[in-house]
Design a protein around this motif. Sequence first.
Motif, PDB file in Angstrom:
ATOM      1  N   LEU A 226       6.971 -10.743  -4.588  1.00 15.84           N
ATOM      2  CA  LEU A 226       8.345 -10.632  -3.793  1.00 15.84           C
ATOM      3  C   LEU A 226       9.282 -11.543  -4.481  1.00 15.84           C
ATOM      4  O   LEU A 226       8.968 -12.616  -4.636  1.00 15.84           O
ATOM      5  N   ARG A 227      10.558 -10.876  -4.933  1.00 12.17           N
ATOM      6  CA  ARG A 227      11.695 -11.546  -5.377  1.00 12.17           C
ATOM      7  C   ARG A 227      12.817 -11.612  -4.747  1.00 12.17           C
ATOM      8  O   ARG A 227      13.363 -10.527  -4.570  1.00 12.17           O
ATOM      9  N   LEU A 228      13.374 -12.755  -4.151  1.00 15.64           N
ATOM     10  CA  LEU A 228      14.481 -12.726  -3.318  1.00 15.64           C
ATOM     11  C   LEU A 228      15.767 -13.600  -4.322  1.00 15.64           C
ATOM     12  O   LEU A 228      15.028 -14.792  -5.008  1.00 15.64           O
ATOM     13  N   ASN A 229      16.742 -13.332  -4.202  1.00 14.94           N
ATOM     14  CA  ASN A 229      17.503 -14.131  -4.662  1.00 14.94           C
ATOM     15  C   ASN A 229      18.976 -14.388  -3.587  1.00 14.94           C
ATOM     16  O   ASN A 229      19.183 -13.437  -3.034  1.00 14.94           O
ATOM     17  N   GLN A 230      19.701 -15.603  -3.503  1.00 13.90           N
ATOM     18  CA  GLN A 230      20.915 -15.723  -2.919  1.00 13.90           C
ATOM     19  C   GLN A 230      21.793 -16.479  -3.826  1.00 13.90           C
ATOM     20  O   GLN A 230      21.682 -17.325  -4.250  1.00 13.90           O
ATOM     21  N   TRP A 231      23.065 -15.936  -3.651  1.00  6.56           N
ATOM     22  CA  TRP A 231      24.371 -16.463  -4.198  1.00  6.56           C
ATOM     23  C   TRP A 231      24.982 -17.270  -3.040  1.00  6.56           C
ATOM     24  O   TRP A 231      25.438 -16.610  -2.095  1.00  6.56           O
ATOM     25  N   CYS A 232      25.085 -18.500  -2.917  1.00  5.39           N
ATOM     26  CA  CYS A 232      25.487 -19.403  -1.897  1.00  5.39           C
ATOM     27  C   CYS A 232      26.046 -20.763  -2.411  1.00  5.39           C
ATOM     28  O   CYS A 232      26.083 -20.879  -3.655  1.00  5.39           O
TER      29      CYS A 232
ATOM     30  N   ALA B 272       6.089 -16.238   4.097  1.00  3.64           N
ATOM     31  CA  ALA B 272       4.622 -16.173   4.615  1.00  3.64           C
ATOM     32  C   ALA B 272       4.631 -14.947   5.679  1.00  3.64           C
ATOM     33  O   ALA B 272       3.633 -14.577   5.877  1.00  3.64           O
ATOM     34  N   GLU B 273       5.748 -14.668   6.378  1.00  5.82           N
ATOM     35  CA  GLU B 273       5.548 -13.757   7.483  1.00  5.82           C
ATOM     36  C   GLU B 273       5.585 -12.257   6.666  1.00  5.82           C
ATOM     37  O   GLU B 273       4.995 -11.300   7.057  1.00  5.82           O
ATOM     38  N   TRP B 274       6.327 -12.204   5.549  1.00  5.41           N
ATOM     39  CA  TRP B 274       6.658 -10.730   4.856  1.00  5.41           C
ATOM     40  C   TRP B 274       5.550 -10.426   3.978  1.00  5.41           C
ATOM     41  O   TRP B 274       5.197  -9.327   3.987  1.00  5.41           O
ATOM     42  N   VAL B 275       4.809 -11.427   3.676  1.00  3.90           N
ATOM     43  CA  VAL B 275       3.753 -11.201   2.688  1.00  3.90           C
ATOM     44  C   VAL B 275       2.392 -10.898   3.444  1.00  3.90           C
ATOM     45  O   VAL B 275       2.046 -11.959   4.087  1.00  3.90           O
ATOM     46  N   ARG B 276       1.775  -9.944   3.409  1.00  4.72           N
ATOM     47  CA  ARG B 276       0.760  -9.697   3.968  1.00  4.72           C
ATOM     48  C   ARG B 276      -0.617  -9.257   2.936  1.00  4.72           C
ATOM     49  O   ARG B 276      -1.649 -10.004   3.127  1.00  4.72           O
TER      50      ARG B 276
ATOM     51  N   PHE C 224       3.676 -23.970   3.680  1.00  4.58           N
ATOM     52  CA  PHE C 224       4.340 -22.746   4.432  1.00  4.58           C
ATOM     53  C   PHE C 224       3.159 -21.680   4.919  1.00  4.58           C
ATOM     54  O   PHE C 224       3.797 -20.820   5.472  1.00  4.58           O
ATOM     55  N   ASP C 225       2.014 -21.534   4.353  1.00  2.00           N
ATOM     56  CA  ASP C 225       1.011 -20.669   4.718  1.00  2.00           C
ATOM     57  C   ASP C 225       1.376 -19.324   4.001  1.00  2.00           C
ATOM     58  O   ASP C 225       1.409 -18.457   5.000  1.00  2.00           O
ATOM     59  N   ILE C 226       1.763 -19.374   3.021  1.00  4.29           N
ATOM     60  CA  ILE C 226       2.063 -18.070   2.275  1.00  4.29           C
ATOM     61  C   ILE C 226       0.820 -17.490   1.603  1.00  4.29           C
ATOM     62  O   ILE C 226       0.427 -17.848   0.404  1.00  4.29           O
ATOM     63  N   THR C 227      -0.112 -16.534   2.409  1.00  5.74           N
ATOM     64  CA  THR C 227      -1.462 -15.930   1.719  1.00  5.74           C
ATOM     65  C   THR C 227      -1.366 -14.635   1.799  1.00  5.74           C
ATOM     66  O   THR C 227      -0.237 -14.086   2.622  1.00  5.74           O
ATOM     67  N   PHE C 228      -2.012 -13.884   1.360  1.00  3.43           N
ATOM     68  CA  PHE C 228      -2.129 -12.523   1.381  1.00  3.43           C
ATOM     69  C   PHE C 228      -3.703 -12.114   0.970  1.00  3.43           C
ATOM     70  O   PHE C 228      -4.578 -12.906   0.656  1.00  3.43           O
ATOM     71  N   THR C 229      -3.820 -10.930   1.463  1.00  2.00           N
ATOM     72  CA  THR C 229      -5.252 -10.190   1.353  1.00  2.00           C
ATOM     73  C   THR C 229      -5.249  -9.545   0.043  1.00  2.00           C
ATOM     74  O   THR C 229      -4.386  -8.711  -0.167  1.00  2.00           O
TER      75      THR C 229
END
Lengths: 483, 483
Positions: free
Chosen positions: A135-141, A124-128, A244-249
């Motif tokens: 936005l594509r993220l992955n984690q190995w954990c 939500a913070e990173w997408v404006r 979580f309010d992930i919005t974009f313009t």
Amino acid sequence: MSGEQELGITESKEHSPGEWYAEVVQKAGLADYAPMGGFIVTRPRGYALWERLQDHLDGWFKETGVDNAYFPMFIPESYLEREKDIVEGFDPEVAWVTHGGHDELEERLAVRPTSESIIAPFMAEWVRSYRDLPLRLNQWCSVVRWEATETKPFFRTKEFLWQEGHTAHATSEDAWEETMTRLGQYERLYEEVMAIPGMTGRKPEHDKFPGADTTTTIEALMPDGKSVQAGTSHHLGTSFAEAFDITFTDEDEEERIAHTTSWGLSWRALGALIMTHSDDQGLVIPPALAPTQVVVVPIWQADTEDEVKEYAAGLAADLDEQFRVELDDRDERNPGFKFNEHELNGIPLRIEIGPNEVEDGEATLVHRPDGESEVADADSIVESVDEALETVYAKLYAAAEENLEENIREAHGRGEILGTIGQHGGYVKTGWCGDEDCETAIKDEIAAEIVMLPLDEDEGPVHDTCGICEEEAVETAYFAKSY
Amino acid sequence: MSGEQELGITESKEHSPGEWYAEVVQKAGLADYAPMGGFIVTRPRGYALWERLQDHLDGWFKETGVDNAYFPMFIPESYLEREKDIVEGFDPEVAWVTHGGHDELEERLAVRPTSESIIAPFMAEWVRSYRDLPLRLNQWCSVVRWEATETKPFFRTKEFLWQEGHTAHATSEDAWEETMTRLGQYERLYEEVMAIPGMTGRKPEHDKFPGADTTTTIEALMPDGKSVQAGTSHHLGTSFAEAFDITFTDEDEEERIAHTTSWGLSWRALGALIMTHSDDQGLVIPPALAPTQVVVVPIWQADTEDEVKEYAAGLAADLDEQFRVELDDRDERNPGFKFNEHELNGIPLRIEIGPNEVEDGEATLVHRPDGESEVADADSIVESVDEALETVYAKLYAAAEENLEENIREAHGRGEILGTIGQHGGYVKTGWCGDEDCETAIKDEIAAEIVMLPLDEDEGPVHDTCGICEEEAVETAYFAKSY
């Protein structure tokens, strides 16, 4: 021969698959049980398999626009509660951290059971703007789910290793394409790397990931007739974006809600791998995953020792550039012991060198899966080994494919469904009205459930009516017992 | 130019190093602060740096006989208590899991602060005879230490990523050799990959790892005059072997106790990397670690757009095979904006292409660390870029080395020691009697401590008497303020 008995597998894959599996895992040095029930220790031979799976999948992710990142292993309780389906779905399985050092925490922290609730607020913070998408993220954990079931290494453990991908997109269509891209990569991993054909589809509504619009799955059929959920990819719709309010313009300056996905594949893949190909001699794995692909074993008498060892060493050196090779010229073990040990550990190809091979400039290649042997010229050993490893892969895939094809059966009517699964295991496909009660009717009797619904049914369901209630069928359901 | 101000670094490295560091970390997209104090989110650009560090170190570990494995993230309280120094050392910093789902656990589980206590019991099982030694295991994982200090991304976080190696050996000499091998690999990582010279030595008795015979350390001097403990390698002697019963049958059939080591390097290395080389324009990193090593920026007017863009694209394609290259031909940003952005993100080499470069068949190469530019022929661009990246590394190393060399000072007498550290920071070496009280006398005044004692002092300590108490000196101590 006393060493061999201790070394060898004593359980039968056919007659006691559970005990056999546990024995292979331990004796092939893949994993041990931890002191706390539900936890295992992954030993170097097991971890090396996981690292190779990772390498393949991680490479494909990166080629298709995914970046790795790392989010905290703890999630504040209030964050977990923001998406109601997540908290309902996972609350019973969460391990809680309540104290840091000698102090009680003001807010309990969940050890992540999955990370949507800690990743979504950062998305939500990173997408404006639309420019930030996808936005594509992955984690190995590792993640923890406190399930109170019997431990089965890699299949059922309270802590498990996995990757979890999380993406955000401008449209539902983009999110769906992403969901299917990842499912396709899981299928490719199973087929090309693990030599296991998969069946892809989606889960019924009542068995979706909490909060998801659609949960897609790849299922793999084990030799004991049970299905393994081998990887899942979720179209999450807008539920997490809303929570979580992930919005974009957007390009037209309008504020829009994002569409998200998540997708995960765990070390359960290792369980499926071990279970599918291994046998009563021990571990069997495809060459692409084997830490050692080829072992060269010289077999000598006192008068031939020097020449046989030298010839074998030369051959191993020739192969070393292209393959992962081990030369086993230990003096203190006889060839029979060595063969058994290498079979137990799942080395795909054994090369035997005796005085005859030396004299004829040849080498005897023995395939791990079936003991088939072939004689190759030393001059063209690299090509012969390359072909033999291809053949080993093909044999493994063919056997798994045959098992799958022979074990998809059609049935209609409650008695027939129960009887077919009871007698043969495997998948039973039948028409389904879409009502969970009809699944429950089967589940209560025989612990089989709907593991998959095909994604494309252009020709409509396999039957016009539901195999259980006889109402109109809306789709085809695949029933199976499941890990 | 409004975008540039938001993008750029506003704090000064020289005047407000703490604020400057936090700003670089956030604006270069390396990490963000998590909602729980003490935790961070490692963003893709930060994680990519960690992955490259891992690749180097993991490769060296594997070449030198280390196998990766994975042990549970939880340690039962009773296991943590078996080695008394460990429990005393870590108990105040442990995060405790007390509940699984809705149930309270019978025994609390520590989230691992380090894993000796869960790995040692398995070593005891796996080691039977001298043939099983050395046993060398490593895991890449996260650990948690509940320290109540201000969060500083990568330097001070409650959860951090690291590798922890654990080995067992037949003799104390073998364990010592192992300890030094790993310390040497950490030093190599800092010097060859991170372009940071390290100082190796050991910690004083009172500052050793809990249970260790000897703790060796590599220290790196930051530009603000503070020392970073950049990696530690511990000779554990027999303390863990005794607590967890790691014994083996030697060649003479005698039962003997094993000697163990452990060694760890954390993402603090990222902190040292960022802090050392970066500047008021943003991130600076050596080429070996940079996700993008070279950015090609075409600079055109309306009448030259096509030819300049085409030429730049051709150049980028030529470089693509050997380097990690990005072509930045965005229309919506002007060259000044792009330069600032690439400087902020730490791309080691920028290639500027304008009409002049096209006409002359050349390219202008600009080094990130100092803005130095050089003109290269397009025909030999691969060689020129290769050399330029070597030069960038050399510049970074030279600057860090100069900082280190200029900041090792000798002092004797309490006032001189305090004054020298107070005025210059850096390391002050002085004779030391070996008594912790003499360290305390300095520490209480100026928060500097003994960070390192040299390993080899063939010529004896730097002074005959202790720099603080004037008693006989037994060794040289390096005092510094420390992260």
